[in-house]
Motif scaffolding. Structure first.
Motif, PDB file in Angstrom:
ATOM      1  N   PRO A 178       0.843  -1.201   0.000  1.00  0.00           N
ATOM      2  CA  PRO A 178       0.000   0.000   0.000  1.00  0.00           C
ATOM      3  C   PRO A 178       0.872   1.242   0.000  1.00  0.00           C
ATOM      4  N   ALA A 179       0.268   2.372  -0.276  1.00  0.00           N
ATOM      5  CA  ALA A 179       1.020   3.626  -0.352  1.00  0.00           C
ATOM      6  C   ALA A 179       1.737   3.933   0.953  1.00  0.00           C
ATOM      7  N   ARG A 180       1.133   3.583   2.083  1.00  0.00           N
ATOM      8  CA  ARG A 180       1.726   3.946   3.373  1.00  0.00           C
ATOM      9  C   ARG A 180       3.001   3.154   3.677  1.00  0.00           C
TER      10      ARG A 180
ATOM     11  N   THR B 261      -8.420   3.010   0.731  1.00  0.00           N
ATOM     12  CA  THR B 261      -7.487   4.105   0.458  1.00  0.00           C
ATOM     13  C   THR B 261      -6.991   4.755   1.748  1.00  0.00           C
ATOM     14  N   GLY B 262      -7.754   4.657   2.816  1.00  0.00           N
ATOM     15  CA  GLY B 262      -7.369   5.274   4.075  1.00  0.00           C
ATOM     16  C   GLY B 262      -6.636   4.360   5.037  1.00  0.00           C
ATOM     17  N   GLY B 263      -6.502   3.087   4.705  1.00  0.00           N
ATOM     18  CA  GLY B 263      -5.806   2.169   5.596  1.00  0.00           C
ATOM     19  C   GLY B 263      -6.442   0.792   5.605  1.00  0.00           C
TER      20      GLY B 263
ATOM     21  N   ALA C  99     -16.747   3.269   5.100  1.00  0.00           N
ATOM     22  CA  ALA C  99     -17.449   2.771   3.908  1.00  0.00           C
ATOM     23  C   ALA C  99     -17.292   3.682   2.702  1.00  0.00           C
ATOM     24  N   ALA C 100     -17.044   4.967   2.921  1.00  0.00           N
ATOM     25  CA  ALA C 100     -16.924   5.899   1.800  1.00  0.00           C
ATOM     26  C   ALA C 100     -15.577   5.794   1.092  1.00  0.00           C
ATOM     27  N   GLU C 101     -14.600   5.133   1.717  1.00  0.00           N
ATOM     28  CA  GLU C 101     -13.280   5.017   1.111  1.00  0.00           C
ATOM     29  C   GLU C 101     -13.262   3.851   0.123  1.00  0.00           C
ATOM     30  N   PRO C 102     -12.747   4.053  -1.088  1.00  0.00           N
ATOM     31  CA  PRO C 102     -12.678   2.951  -2.063  1.00  0.00           C
ATOM     32  C   PRO C 102     -11.872   1.769  -1.527  1.00  0.00           C
ATOM     33  N   ILE C 103     -12.277   0.576  -1.935  1.00  0.00           N
ATOM     34  CA  ILE C 103     -11.569  -0.643  -1.561  1.00  0.00           C
ATOM     35  C   ILE C 103     -10.469  -0.898  -2.590  1.00  0.00           C
ATOM     36  N   LEU C 104      -9.221  -0.963  -2.127  1.00  0.00           N
ATOM     37  CA  LEU C 104      -8.114  -1.262  -3.027  1.00  0.00           C
ATOM     38  C   LEU C 104      -7.966  -2.759  -3.231  1.00  0.00           C
TER      39      LEU C 104
END
Length: 292
Positions: free
Chosen positions: A64-66, A130-132, A164-169
């Protein structure tokens, strides 16, 4: 530009390419990085030399990006990376900001969970957004995340989930006892119609992206935007999640430490990640030397 479900045109690994290399695409773990997760001085110098010569470098990883801090100090030029097996394009010059997403749809993720719960009892799941990351109580995360939500996959994927609003990678599936390749085969048979399923870990950990999303398909999109064809790309990898990318690129190399399927499918081989195998080939490319 290809659609989210379109696969890049495959290339024959054994075909001889004569065009100059304009872009280097390299996996990280087991490929560019040494086993201690560092980048050697030789590799740092080779990456910098490639960029000075006008050859773009893309890091293409399941991370992931992090988790891109391991190479963030060694980016040049564009500073872009393809993360989460093609689900995200990240700008490393902007602190790992995600600039493009190819999401796994919630309904498809739920369908994968249902199928694997039936086909492979004992599977535990994590959801990478996208947030974790968020995971089930039995899922063994690589790193404990203090802000992760811990709940069943069904709850993590519900419309009422906190994120729930964050896209699922991607969805991750782990089994404590199955052999990794056996788990991959079974999962593809049970749930392959709902997502692209691959693996990059030495454990029985699978990574599920949206249908048609892979390192190869996102790399193909990025290259098309730059007017770069597959014959102008040299790619490096070591695990099954690299196979499509290695087959697509006109010039491709498996590390000496690669998975047997990768060694079989790839015409070019280089020395292992701990011996700077990527740097060895970059140096030969820049010198105009014959390639192994």
């Amino acid at each position: 530009m290809t659609s989210a479900t379109e696969r890049p045109e495959p290339q024959t690994p054994s075909t001889i390419r004569s065009a100059a290399i304009r872009l280097i695409a390299t996996d990280l773990d087991g490929t560019l990085l040494r086993d201690d997760k560092t980048v050697s001085r030789r590799t740092i110098d080779a990456l910098a030399a490639a960029e000075r010569a006008g050859v773009e470098v893309f890091f293409v990883t399941g991370r992931p990006a992090r988790w891109m801090d391991v190479v963030s100090d060694h980016v040049h030029g564009h500073g872009l990376a393809i993360c989460a097996n093609g689900a995200a394009v990240v700008d490393l010059h902007q602190g790992g900001r995600i600039i493009d997403v190819r999401a796994l749809e919630r309904e498809e993720a739920l369908a994968v969970v249902a199928a694997l719960r039936t086909a492979v009892p004992g599977t535990s799941f994590a959801v990478e957004r996208t947030g974790g990351i968020h995971y089930e109580p039995d899922y063994p995360p690589f790193q404990l995340d203090p802000v992760a939500t811990i709940a069943s996959a069904e709850e993590l994927l519900s419309l009422d989930a906190p994120n729930a609003a964050e896209p699922i990678l991607k969805l991750l599936a782990f089994h404590p006892t199955l052999a990794p390749d056996d788990f991959l085969v079974t999962a593809r048979e049970a749930a392959g119609v709902h997502g692209s399923i691959t693996r990059s870990s030495p454990t029985a950990l699978l990574e599920i992206s949206g249908l048609g999303v892979s390192k190869a398909s996102t790399l193909a999109r990025c290259c098309a935007e730059r007017g770069i064809g597959p014959s102008e790309v040299a790619a490096f990898g070591d695990m099954p999640n690299d196979l499509e990318m290695l087959s697509w690129a006109g010039t491709s190399y498996a590390m000496a430490n690669a998975h047997p399927d990768v060694l079989t499918a790839t015409s070019g081989h280089t020395v292992g990640n701990n011996d700077d195998g990527v740097a060895v080939i970059i140096e030969r490319i820049l010198a105009g030397a014959d390639l192994p």
